[in-house]
Write an enzyme that holds these catalytic residues in place. Structure first.
Site, PDB file in Angstrom:
ATOM      1  N   ASN A 132      23.503  16.366  38.900  1.00 36.52           N
ATOM      2  CA  ASN A 132      23.274  16.110  40.322  1.00 36.52           C
ATOM      3  C   ASN A 132      23.573  17.277  41.255  1.00 36.52           C
ATOM      4  OD1 ASN A 132      21.978  13.637  40.397  1.00 36.52           O
ATOM      5  ND2 ASN A 132      23.872  12.606  39.789  1.00 36.52           N
ATOM      6  N   THR A 242      23.888   9.413  34.204  1.00 41.05           N
ATOM      7  CA  THR A 242      23.350  10.751  33.935  1.00 41.05           C
ATOM      8  C   THR A 242      24.167  11.451  32.850  1.00 41.05           C
ATOM      9  OG1 THR A 242      22.664  10.902  36.242  1.00 41.05           O
ATOM     10  CG2 THR A 242      22.737  12.955  34.996  1.00 41.05           C
ATOM     11  N   GLY A 243      25.495  11.305  32.931  1.00 40.51           N
ATOM     12  CA  GLY A 243      26.357  11.986  31.964  1.00 40.51           C
ATOM     13  C   GLY A 243      26.084  11.517  30.534  1.00 40.51           C
ATOM     14  N   TRP A 263      35.657  10.870  33.794  1.00 40.09           N
ATOM     15  CA  TRP A 263      36.852  10.049  34.014  1.00 40.09           C
ATOM     16  C   TRP A 263      36.536   9.081  35.155  1.00 40.09           C
ATOM     17  CZ3 TRP A 263      41.018   9.006  31.226  1.00 40.09           C
ATOM     18  CH2 TRP A 263      42.059   8.293  31.820  1.00 40.09           C
ATOM     19  N   HIS A 293      25.450   1.025  36.492  1.00 38.45           N
ATOM     20  CA  HIS A 293      26.102   1.780  35.422  1.00 38.45           C
ATOM     21  C   HIS A 293      27.334   1.044  34.907  1.00 38.45           C
ATOM     22  CE1 HIS A 293      23.547   5.052  36.306  1.00 38.45           C
ATOM     23  NE2 HIS A 293      24.116   5.387  37.430  1.00 38.45           N
TER      24      HIS A 293
END
Ligand code: CTP
Length: 319
Positions: A132, A242-243, A263, A293
């Site tokens: 992002n 996204t991660g 985290w 999410h």
């Protein structure tokens, strides 16, 4: 007020998660961590049954013609017209074709990175993936600056660049992209309706300023394939963050994947407050089941993979 109550309950539920897990699922030691190469290969092979990141990381020019109409991936009732600009920015071939790396960093955006002094370590990896369009220069000591691949949800235009209302917002954006040189800029443009105007503005700025950045737009099947892989592995995720998407893609290209900035909890294991993003004041949103999410569940999964040597998760200091 309502918002305060909500955020208090988010903090409480996260406290509960951390307390419950304090002893086991959230703890991971980096000392003595060793890569488990056969597990890495097995995971790559299993993910390949669902998607081939080389291909699914981006649609290519020959996938569409200007004027084609496509259905949004997560909202099939609505459609998008492939504009001339968008078409001209589609890559001829996958930007990840034949690219292989010994070590990669996937950098999430958690405030856990602040004071981590992980910048040097992150930059030492062969390939660095960021999310992002997160700022780096002001945070270089903690997050590094190298960005070989960077994602940009269309909402970033609104969130970080004032919706391009002023010339200075547009300049700031062009400056940020010019720093990327010829890195890959990955824009999920076909997910849901709402960001198309922003994507068009971004495309127009890239073309007008002749920026070198290499644009990529994830394939229409990517998100379903990633969700399918995790579901089959008993990780029911409605919409991968996204991660997690980046980790899943990276398994194709990287022998050793190191995660930083993951985290999704408002406190660390010592009870110290942790910002949601290292660079802005966005609040925690991903604890209710209604949210798209499920970052805590994703984190738990990544933590298990860390403990098995499939990836390395760093949430502490690097020096
Ligand atoms: N992340 C995390 N903990 C946080 C914030 C982020 O683990 N406190 C990870 C998540 O994997 C996330 C990634 O870092 O996907 C990038 O963060 P962000 O830009 O907030 O992620 P998005 O998933 O794109 O979120 P959104 O859909 O809300 O834009």
């Amino acid at each position: 007020d309502g918002e305060l109550c909500l955020s208090r309950s988010l903090v409480n539920s996260s406290d509960k998660i951390i307390r419950k897990a304090g002893s086991s699922i959230f703890q991971h030691s980096v000392e003595g961590w060793k890569i488990n190469s056969s597990l890495v290969l097995e995971i790559r092979k299993n993910i390949l049954r669902f998607l081939d990141a080389e291909r699914d990381v981006s649609v290519v020019k020959s996938s569409f013609k200007p004027g084609d109409v496509i259905h949004y991936v997560l909202d099939r009732r609505r459609t998008l017209n492939i504009s001339q600009d968008l078409h001209s920015l589609l890559p001829e071939v996958s930007p990840m074709k034949n690219r292989r790396f010994k070590t990669c960093a996937v950098v999430g955006n958690s405030g856990i990175l602040l004071d981590s002094e992980c910048g040097k370590e992150i930059d030492s990896h062969n390939f660095v993936i960021r999310c992002n369009l997160a700022p780096v220069v002001e945070f270089a000591a903690d997050v590094g600056t190298k960005s070989d691949f960077i994602t940009m949800n269309p909402s970033v235009v609104q969130r970080a660049f004032g919706g391009f209302r002023n010339e200075s917002d547009r300049e700031k954006f062009v400056h940020r992209l010019s720093m990327l040189n010829d890195s890959v800029l990955w824009i999920p443009a076909f997910m849901v309706k709402g960001g198309e105007k922003h994507v068009e503005w971004v495309n127009a700025l890239i073309l007008k300023n002749k920026l070198k950045v290499r644009t990529a737009y994830p394939s229409l099947r990517l998100i379903h394939a990633v969700r399918g892989y995790w579901l089959t592995n008993k990780v029911p995720i409605k919409r991968p963050s996204t991660g997690l998407l980046m980790y899943t893609l990276a398994t194709r290209f990287c022998d050793e994947i190191h995660l930083y900035g993951f985290w999704p909890f408002p406190k660390d294991l010592n009870g110290k407050a942790v910002k949601y993003h290292y660079y802005d004041d966005l609040k925690y949103r991903y604890f209710s089941n209604a949210s798209p999410h499920r970052m805590p569940l994703e984190f738990k999964t990544l933590n298990v993979l860390h403990n098995r040597g499939a990836l390395k998760l760093t949430t502490g200091k690097c020096v």
